[in-house]
Design a protein around this motif. Structure first.
Motif, PDB file in Angstrom:
ATOM      1  N   CYS A   1       0.832  -1.213   0.000  1.00  0.00           N
ATOM      2  CA  CYS A   1       0.000   0.000   0.000  1.00  0.00           C
ATOM      3  C   CYS A   1       0.864   1.259   0.000  1.00  0.00           C
ATOM      4  O   CYS A   1       0.576   2.221  -0.723  1.00  0.00           O
ATOM      5  N   LEU A   2       1.910   1.261   0.811  1.00  0.00           N
ATOM      6  CA  LEU A   2       2.821   2.410   0.844  1.00  0.00           C
ATOM      7  C   LEU A   2       3.501   2.622  -0.499  1.00  0.00           C
ATOM      8  O   LEU A   2       3.610   3.753  -0.991  1.00  0.00           O
ATOM      9  N   SER A   3       3.964   1.546  -1.102  1.00  0.00           N
ATOM     10  CA  SER A   3       4.629   1.631  -2.398  1.00  0.00           C
ATOM     11  C   SER A   3       3.680   2.121  -3.487  1.00  0.00           C
ATOM     12  O   SER A   3       4.026   3.016  -4.273  1.00  0.00           O
ATOM     13  N   LEU A   4       2.491   1.555  -3.542  1.00  0.00           N
ATOM     14  CA  LEU A   4       1.509   1.961  -4.543  1.00  0.00           C
ATOM     15  C   LEU A   4       1.108   3.420  -4.356  1.00  0.00           C
ATOM     16  O   LEU A   4       1.013   4.177  -5.321  1.00  0.00           O
ATOM     17  N   SER A   5       0.892   3.829  -3.110  1.00  0.00           N
ATOM     18  CA  SER A   5       0.504   5.219  -2.870  1.00  0.00           C
ATOM     19  C   SER A   5       1.628   6.186  -3.227  1.00  0.00           C
ATOM     20  O   SER A   5       1.360   7.290  -3.705  1.00  0.00           O
ATOM     21  N   SER A   6       2.879   5.779  -3.051  1.00  0.00           N
ATOM     22  CA  SER A   6       4.010   6.625  -3.466  1.00  0.00           C
ATOM     23  C   SER A   6       4.031   6.799  -4.978  1.00  0.00           C
ATOM     24  O   SER A   6       4.270   7.895  -5.486  1.00  0.00           O
ATOM     25  N   GLU A   7       3.778   5.704  -5.703  1.00  0.00           N
ATOM     26  CA  GLU A   7       3.714   5.792  -7.168  1.00  0.00           C
ATOM     27  C   GLU A   7       2.577   6.705  -7.608  1.00  0.00           C
ATOM     28  O   GLU A   7       2.753   7.555  -8.488  1.00  0.00           O
ATOM     29  N   LEU A   8       1.411   6.527  -7.010  1.00  0.00           N
ATOM     30  CA  LEU A   8       0.250   7.324  -7.386  1.00  0.00           C
ATOM     31  C   LEU A   8       0.401   8.785  -6.966  1.00  0.00           C
ATOM     32  O   LEU A   8      -0.101   9.686  -7.634  1.00  0.00           O
ATOM     33  N   LYS A   9       1.114   9.013  -5.882  1.00  0.00           N
ATOM     34  CA  LYS A   9       1.357  10.384  -5.426  1.00  0.00           C
ATOM     35  C   LYS A   9       2.082  11.179  -6.499  1.00  0.00           C
ATOM     36  O   LYS A   9       1.742  12.328  -6.770  1.00  0.00           O
ATOM     37  N   ASN A  10       3.055  10.548  -7.129  1.00  0.00           N
ATOM     38  CA  ASN A  10       3.834  11.231  -8.161  1.00  0.00           C
ATOM     39  C   ASN A  10       3.048  11.461  -9.446  1.00  0.00           C
ATOM     40  O   ASN A  10       3.270  12.444 -10.145  1.00  0.00           O
ATOM     41  N   SER A  11       2.109  10.560  -9.760  1.00  0.00           N
ATOM     42  CA  SER A  11       1.385  10.708 -11.021  1.00  0.00           C
ATOM     43  C   SER A  11       0.020  11.376 -10.864  1.00  0.00           C
ATOM     44  O   SER A  11      -0.434  12.073 -11.758  1.00  0.00           O
ATOM     45  N   ILE A  12      -0.638  11.176  -9.738  1.00  0.00           N
ATOM     46  CA  ILE A  12      -1.995  11.689  -9.572  1.00  0.00           C
ATOM     47  C   ILE A  12      -2.066  12.793  -8.518  1.00  0.00           C
ATOM     48  O   ILE A  12      -2.894  13.681  -8.608  1.00  0.00           O
ATOM     49  N   GLY A  13      -1.220  12.727  -7.522  1.00  0.00           N
ATOM     50  CA  GLY A  13      -1.197  13.779  -6.523  1.00  0.00           C
ATOM     51  C   GLY A  13      -1.895  13.463  -5.207  1.00  0.00           C
ATOM     52  O   GLY A  13      -2.367  14.359  -4.532  1.00  0.00           O
ATOM     53  N   PHE A  14      -1.969  12.191  -4.824  1.00  0.00           N
ATOM     54  CA  PHE A  14      -2.505  11.863  -3.516  1.00  0.00           C
ATOM     55  C   PHE A  14      -1.536  12.342  -2.448  1.00  0.00           C
ATOM     56  O   PHE A  14      -0.326  12.326  -2.640  1.00  0.00           O
ATOM     57  N   ARG A  15      -2.076  12.761  -1.316  1.00  0.00           N
ATOM     58  CA  ARG A  15      -1.210  13.285  -0.265  1.00  0.00           C
ATOM     59  C   ARG A  15      -0.999  12.308   0.887  1.00  0.00           C
ATOM     60  O   ARG A  15       0.077  12.236   1.459  1.00  0.00           O
ATOM     61  N   TRP A  16      -2.048  11.574   1.264  1.00  0.00           N
ATOM     62  CA  TRP A  16      -1.964  10.699   2.425  1.00  0.00           C
ATOM     63  C   TRP A  16      -2.432   9.288   2.092  1.00  0.00           C
ATOM     64  O   TRP A  16      -3.233   9.072   1.197  1.00  0.00           O
ATOM     65  N   LEU A  17      -1.947   8.346   2.893  1.00  0.00           N
ATOM     66  CA  LEU A  17      -2.465   6.983   2.908  1.00  0.00           C
ATOM     67  C   LEU A  17      -3.207   6.844   4.233  1.00  0.00           C
ATOM     68  O   LEU A  17      -2.638   7.076   5.301  1.00  0.00           O
ATOM     69  N   VAL A  18      -4.497   6.501   4.175  1.00  0.00           N
ATOM     70  CA  VAL A  18      -5.362   6.510   5.350  1.00  0.00           C
ATOM     71  C   VAL A  18      -5.851   5.093   5.630  1.00  0.00           C
ATOM     72  O   VAL A  18      -6.271   4.389   4.714  1.00  0.00           O
ATOM     73  N   LEU A  19      -5.825   4.698   6.884  1.00  0.00           N
ATOM     74  CA  LEU A  19      -6.363   3.408   7.309  1.00  0.00           C
ATOM     75  C   LEU A  19      -7.656   3.660   8.079  1.00  0.00           C
ATOM     76  O   LEU A  19      -7.657   4.366   9.085  1.00  0.00           O
ATOM     77  N   THR A  20      -8.749   3.107   7.587  1.00  0.00           N
ATOM     78  CA  THR A  20     -10.040   3.256   8.250  1.00  0.00           C
ATOM     79  C   THR A  20     -10.196   2.162   9.293  1.00  0.00           C
ATOM     80  O   THR A  20     -10.186   0.976   8.937  1.00  0.00           O
ATOM     81  N   PRO A  21     -10.343   2.508  10.570  1.00  0.00           N
ATOM     82  CA  PRO A  21     -10.498   1.472  11.594  1.00  0.00           C
ATOM     83  C   PRO A  21     -11.863   0.810  11.509  1.00  0.00           C
ATOM     84  O   PRO A  21     -12.861   1.450  11.187  1.00  0.00           O
ATOM     85  N   ASP A  22     -11.897  -0.473  11.762  1.00  0.00           N
ATOM     86  CA  ASP A  22     -13.142  -1.229  11.792  1.00  0.00           C
ATOM     87  C   ASP A  22     -13.288  -1.792  13.192  1.00  0.00           C
ATOM     88  O   ASP A  22     -12.850  -2.903  13.477  1.00  0.00           O
ATOM     89  N   ASN A  23     -13.896  -1.010  14.051  1.00  0.00           N
ATOM     90  CA  ASN A  23     -14.001  -1.390  15.440  1.00  0.00           C
ATOM     91  C   ASN A  23     -15.343  -0.913  15.961  1.00  0.00           C
ATOM     92  O   ASN A  23     -15.570   0.284  16.070  1.00  0.00           O
ATOM     93  N   SER A  24     -16.215  -1.814  16.311  1.00  0.00           N
ATOM     94  CA  SER A  24     -17.552  -1.434  16.772  1.00  0.00           C
ATOM     95  C   SER A  24     -17.498  -0.623  18.069  1.00  0.00           C
ATOM     96  O   SER A  24     -18.417   0.116  18.372  1.00  0.00           O
ATOM     97  N   GLU A  25     -16.412  -0.732  18.827  1.00  0.00           N
ATOM     98  CA  GLU A  25     -16.284   0.033  20.054  1.00  0.00           C
ATOM     99  C   GLU A  25     -16.090   1.527  19.770  1.00  0.00           C
ATOM    100  O   GLU A  25     -16.290   2.354  20.650  1.00  0.00           O
ATOM    101  N   LEU A  26     -15.706   1.870  18.546  1.00  0.00           N
ATOM    102  CA  LEU A  26     -15.513   3.268  18.181  1.00  0.00           C
ATOM    103  C   LEU A  26     -16.810   3.938  17.760  1.00  0.00           C
ATOM    104  O   LEU A  26     -16.883   5.150  17.659  1.00  0.00           O
ATOM    105  N   GLU A  27     -17.846   3.142  17.481  1.00  0.00           N
ATOM    106  CA  GLU A  27     -19.117   3.684  17.046  1.00  0.00           C
ATOM    107  C   GLU A  27     -19.871   4.282  18.223  1.00  0.00           C
ATOM    108  O   GLU A  27     -19.845   3.758  19.335  1.00  0.00           O
TER     109      GLU A  27
END
Length: 98
Positions: free
Chosen positions: A70-96
């Motif tokens: 994911c880090l490698s792919l996002s680095s490649e896409l950052k250079n060509s498309i301009g993404f700034r961050w790689l974000v991980l969405t937590p899946d935890n029912s305790e956070l709801e």
């Protein structure tokens, strides 16, 4: 790593060993405060492949390899498309909120 089907806006990449899927990650494009980012919607490793270090994955566990991918792919896409961050969405029912 192989790219599989699209589910809505999520692209699924999966890792196989001996024709068996051992882990996968789902990625999508997203925005936070109008800043483009890549979102890790989900990441999963089949239980029997967890906690095992693989020499053919640069001495990493599958979960570590998927995050590195994911880090490698996002680095490649950052250079060509301009993404700034790689974000991980937590899946935890305790956070709801109840």
């Amino acid at each position: 790593m192989s790219k599989s089907c699209k589910k809505g806006d999520t692209v699924i990449y999966y890792l196989t060993q001996d024709d068996e899927i051992c882990g996968f990650v789902g990625l999508s494009a997203s925005k936070i405060d109008n800043i483009s980012c890549i979102n890790i919607d989900y990441i999963h490793v089949v239980e029997k492949y967890r906690k095992v270090v693989y020499s053919d994955l640069d001495n990493k566990k599958i979960s570590e390899y998927l995050v590195s991918f994911c880090l490698s792919l996002s680095s490649e896409l950052k250079n060509s498309i301009g993404f700034r961050w790689l974000v991980l969405t937590p899946d935890n029912s305790e956070l709801e909120k109840n």
